[in-house]
Design a protein around this motif. Structure first.
Motif, mmCIF file in Angstrom:
data_model
loop_
_atom_site.group_PDB
_atom_site.id
_atom_site.type_symbol
_atom_site.label_atom_id
_atom_site.label_comp_id
_atom_site.label_asym_id
_atom_site.label_seq_id
_atom_site.Cartn_x
_atom_site.Cartn_y
_atom_site.Cartn_z
ATOM 1 N N ILE A 9 48.982 25.538 34.074
ATOM 2 C CA ILE A 9 50.068 26.516 33.894
ATOM 3 C C ILE A 9 49.654 27.794 34.614
ATOM 4 C CG2 ILE A 9 51.554 27.734 32.274
ATOM 5 C CD1 ILE A 9 50.882 25.740 30.138
ATOM 6 N N GLY A 10 50.407 28.174 35.653
ATOM 7 C CA GLY A 10 50.115 29.371 36.442
ATOM 8 C C GLY A 10 49.639 29.019 37.841
ATOM 9 N N ALA A 13 45.704 32.520 41.855
ATOM 10 C CA ALA A 13 44.453 32.210 42.539
ATOM 11 C C ALA A 13 43.670 31.109 41.807
ATOM 12 C CB ALA A 13 43.619 33.489 42.640
ATOM 13 N N LYS A 41 50.170 37.561 43.579
ATOM 14 C CA LYS A 41 49.138 38.621 43.564
ATOM 15 C C LYS A 41 48.203 38.498 44.751
ATOM 16 C CE LYS A 41 49.008 40.301 38.939
ATOM 17 N NZ LYS A 41 48.367 40.183 37.646
ATOM 18 N N SER A 45 47.402 41.462 47.510
ATOM 19 C CA SER A 45 46.027 41.936 47.311
ATOM 20 C C SER A 45 45.438 42.532 48.583
ATOM 21 C CB SER A 45 45.143 40.775 46.839
ATOM 22 O OG SER A 45 44.985 39.843 47.885
ATOM 23 N N GLY A 46 44.447 43.378 48.356
ATOM 24 C CA GLY A 46 43.700 43.953 49.478
ATOM 25 C C GLY A 46 44.600 44.626 50.501
ATOM 26 N N ASN A 51 41.203 40.808 49.781
ATOM 27 C CA ASN A 51 39.733 40.924 49.691
ATOM 28 C C ASN A 51 39.282 39.720 48.857
ATOM 29 O OD1 ASN A 51 37.565 43.427 48.109
ATOM 30 N ND2 ASN A 51 37.086 41.691 49.403
ATOM 31 N N ILE A 366 41.122 29.614 32.553
ATOM 32 C CA ILE A 366 40.400 30.055 33.760
ATOM 33 C C ILE A 366 41.003 31.343 34.303
ATOM 34 C CG2 ILE A 366 39.678 27.731 34.442
ATOM 35 C CD1 ILE A 366 41.999 27.713 36.471
ATOM 36 N N GLY A 378 36.734 42.227 45.558
ATOM 37 C CA GLY A 378 36.668 40.777 45.775
ATOM 38 C C GLY A 378 36.041 40.024 44.610
ATOM 39 N N TYR A 379 35.553 40.762 43.617
ATOM 40 C CA TYR A 379 34.879 40.122 42.480
ATOM 41 C C TYR A 379 35.860 39.330 41.616
ATOM 42 C CZ TYR A 379 31.032 43.142 43.780
ATOM 43 O OH TYR A 379 30.038 43.758 44.477
HETATM 44 P P1 FDA Z 1 47.123 35.417 38.861
HETATM 45 O O1 FDA Z 1 47.770 36.637 38.339
HETATM 46 O O2 FDA Z 1 46.707 35.359 40.279
HETATM 47 O O3 FDA Z 1 48.039 34.144 38.621
HETATM 48 C C1 FDA Z 1 48.678 33.893 37.395
HETATM 49 C C2 FDA Z 1 49.904 33.094 37.691
HETATM 50 O O4 FDA Z 1 50.451 32.629 36.476
HETATM 51 C C3 FDA Z 1 50.986 33.921 38.367
HETATM 52 O O5 FDA Z 1 51.461 33.223 39.493
HETATM 53 C C4 FDA Z 1 52.042 34.087 37.297
HETATM 54 O O6 FDA Z 1 53.354 34.204 37.817
HETATM 55 C C5 FDA Z 1 51.856 32.798 36.526
HETATM 56 N N1 FDA Z 1 52.341 32.850 35.160
HETATM 57 C C6 FDA Z 1 52.229 33.868 34.254
HETATM 58 N N2 FDA Z 1 52.808 33.516 33.112
HETATM 59 C C7 FDA Z 1 53.304 32.255 33.262
HETATM 60 C C8 FDA Z 1 54.012 31.363 32.441
HETATM 61 N N3 FDA Z 1 54.365 31.708 31.204
HETATM 62 N N4 FDA Z 1 54.354 30.160 32.936
HETATM 63 C C9 FDA Z 1 54.018 29.788 34.199
HETATM 64 N N5 FDA Z 1 53.362 30.594 35.050
HETATM 65 C C10 FDA Z 1 52.992 31.830 34.577
HETATM 66 N N6 FDA Z 1 41.194 40.910 43.306
HETATM 67 C C11 FDA Z 1 40.268 40.725 44.289
HETATM 68 O O7 FDA Z 1 39.251 40.085 44.038
HETATM 69 N N7 FDA Z 1 40.485 41.251 45.531
HETATM 70 C C12 FDA Z 1 41.599 41.967 45.848
HETATM 71 O O8 FDA Z 1 41.795 42.369 47.007
HETATM 72 C C13 FDA Z 1 42.526 42.217 44.814
HETATM 73 N N8 FDA Z 1 43.630 43.000 45.042
HETATM 74 C C14 FDA Z 1 44.562 43.158 44.056
HETATM 75 C C15 FDA Z 1 45.690 43.945 44.318
HETATM 76 C C16 FDA Z 1 46.653 44.107 43.340
HETATM 77 C C17 FDA Z 1 47.825 44.996 43.613
HETATM 78 C C18 FDA Z 1 46.516 43.436 42.099
HETATM 79 C C19 FDA Z 1 47.565 43.555 41.037
HETATM 80 C C20 FDA Z 1 45.382 42.669 41.837
HETATM 81 C C21 FDA Z 1 44.396 42.539 42.802
HETATM 82 N N9 FDA Z 1 43.248 41.787 42.559
HETATM 83 C C22 FDA Z 1 42.314 41.630 43.552
HETATM 84 C C23 FDA Z 1 43.050 41.083 41.279
HETATM 85 C C24 FDA Z 1 43.429 39.598 41.460
HETATM 86 O O9 FDA Z 1 44.717 39.522 42.045
HETATM 87 C C25 FDA Z 1 43.435 38.867 40.135
HETATM 88 O O10 FDA Z 1 42.229 39.096 39.441
HETATM 89 C C26 FDA Z 1 43.603 37.359 40.360
HETATM 90 O O11 FDA Z 1 44.840 37.130 40.990
HETATM 91 C C27 FDA Z 1 43.542 36.617 39.052
HETATM 92 O O12 FDA Z 1 43.813 35.264 39.308
HETATM 93 P P2 FDA Z 1 44.541 34.375 38.200
HETATM 94 O O13 FDA Z 1 44.870 33.101 38.865
HETATM 95 O O14 FDA Z 1 43.762 34.379 36.961
HETATM 96 O O15 FDA Z 1 45.881 35.168 37.895
#
Ligand code: FDA
Length: 395
Positions: A9-10, A13, A41, A45-46, A51, A366, A378-379
């Motif tokens: 689900i989701g 990344a 996202k 990003s970046g 990044n 995850i 990038g962490y």
């Molecule tokens: P992520 O948010 O990527 O994915 C979650 C997914 O689940 C989304 O597609 C969402 O729509 C979906 N979802 C949510 N609820 C749902 C539901 N009920 N049913 C189905 N789907 C659902 N980090 C980094 O390392 N380098 C960078 O350059 C950046 N830059 C950056 C810029 C900006 C503006 C933001 C907001 C964030 C960053 N980050 C970042 C952080 C990075 O984007 C973030 O930590 C990761 O995307 C997290 O990955 P996840 O897959 O956990 O969540």
């Protein structure tokens, strides 16, 4: 819809990377994404260049109630492995600073790469498909979705955090975790600009756009990087980083002359140029508009006087305020602009090697939904890849 070995689900990344890895192991995998496209996202990003990792990933660059939790996954999937994947797809990249790796071209290439990996692994992806209900049934999971019922042996929750709701962020993952008895560590916005209010805001609003190198500290955390004045408060990498450690009420220290002994600088100016004014002396070490603002707001009693008239105690007082600028933010810009969400699914109830729930076998969490949050640089993506891989290998 058919039965699947794994439903993720989701489609962000962590979810896409986990799905591709699990699919490549021969599992039948379905990704359910409620937004109209996956990886939103990643795309933003970046600054549009993603990044995607950092060369210097270390566990102490992650915040969590259990600082040891991230170690296993990060150790088993290193930045070099993701770089090799990026290279395999011919995506050009560069190191910007501090080990931060960015695409030369566009973040779109990272999403395309993840989608290509999913396609090669026969992963099915459904967008605009919210999950309405999840039940544990007959040793697996039964999901009610907009497209109908789905069954799977294992369920991976990769719904991310609460930041940027307009990009699809939801609290669904936390609700699902609670449904299966998990505790959630309190959530708040991280990597987020700090806001000023009242007189401090009025006084500094006209500095909007000005940036300088500072050292921002809170507790044991300290960051040497740029601070940017905005029309709402303070941003830039130093402030974004420290925002993850700071909360209203906690002391925040901003050194406007990092690496310099402010008192020694002022003493040298008084010795070498005794007839200049304080604002001229400060302009040699700080941006002119800020130097003027500091004199107006903090040191009006010394304004207009030549340095030779300032006593040692005066210089010490000025130096102390330059090294620990007395400004108190009233809060942050919140989830609207935050890059990440601090807190999340309590790691005490997850396996650090498989991300599997200790309360509900077959259920994995995850990425950002878990109480692990990285520094800027990038962490957070590296955590998404590493935790996604850890889960995928155990599915
Ligand atoms: P992520 O948010 O990527 O994915 C979650 C997914 O689940 C989304 O597609 C969402 O729509 C979906 N979802 C949510 N609820 C749902 C539901 N009920 N049913 C189905 N789907 C659902 N980090 C980094 O390392 N380098 C960078 O350059 C950046 N830059 C950056 C810029 C900006 C503006 C933001 C907001 C964030 C960053 N980050 C970042 C952080 C990075 O984007 C973030 O930590 C990761 O995307 C997290 O990955 P996840 O897959 O956990 O969540």
């Amino acid at each position: 819809m058919d039965d699947f070995d794994v439903v993720v689900i989701g489609g962000g990344a962590a979810g896409l990377f986990c799905a591709a890895t699990a699919g490549a192991r021969g599992l039948r995998v379905l990704v359910l994404e409620h937004a109209n496209k996956v990886g939103k996202k990643i795309l933003m990003s970046g600054g549009g260049r993603c990044n995607f990792t950092n060369l210097d990933v270390r566990p102490d660059r992650y915040l969590s109630a259990n600082p040891h939790f991230c170690k296993s996954a990060l150790a088993r999937y290193k930045p070099e492995a993701f770089i090799a994947l990026v290279d395999k797809h011919g995506i050009a990249w560069h190191e910007k600073e501090l080990g931060q790796l960015f695409c030369d071209d566009s973040s779109k290439l990272i999403v395309r790469m993840l989608l290509a990996e999913c396609e090669a692994a026969n992963v099915r992806i459904e967008t605009e498909t919210p999950v309405l209900r999840v039940q544990h049934r007959d040793g697996g999971f039964a999901l009610n979705t907009k497209l109908g019922p789905v069954r799977c042996a294992r369920l991976v929750v990769a719904t991310g955090g609460l930041s940027i709701p307009s990009m699809g962020a939801s609290g669904f993952g936390f609700d699902l975790a609670r449904q299966f008895g998990h505790r959630i560590k309190p959530t708040r916005a991280g990597l987020v600009p700090l806001t000023l209010s009242g007189k401090p805001l009025e006084a500094h609003q006209d500095l909007s756009g000005l940036s300088l190198a500072v050292e921002a500290s809170c507790g044991n955390a300290s960051f040497n990087n740029q601070m940017l004045f905005t029309h709402r408060g303070l941003s830039g990498p130093a402030m974004l980083q420290i925002s993850s450690y700071w909360e209203p009420g906690k002391p925040l220290r901003i050194d406007l002359l990092p690496g310099d002994d402010a008192l020694a600088l002022l003493q040298a100016e008084r010795r070498d140029r005794p007839n200049i004014e304080l604002r001229t002396a400060l302009t040699a070490h700080l941006p002119k508009r800020l130097a003027q603002k500091l004199v107006e707001t903090l040191f009006p009693a010394f304004d207009g006087k030549p340095l030779r008239q300032l006593r040692e105690a005066d210089l010490a007082q000025i130096a102390a305020q330059l090294s620990d600028w007395p400004i108190t933010p009233n809060g942050t810009e919140g989830y609207r602009t935050a890059e990440v969400t601090l807190g999340g699914v309590d790691t005490d109830e997850l396996s650090s090697s498989t991300m599997e729930s200790k309360l509900q076998p077959g259920l994995h969490f995850i990425g950002e939904v878990v109480d692990v949050t990285g520094w800027l640089g990038g962490y957070n993506f590296q955590w998404a890849w590493a935790s996604g891989k850890a889960a995928a290998q155990a599915l």
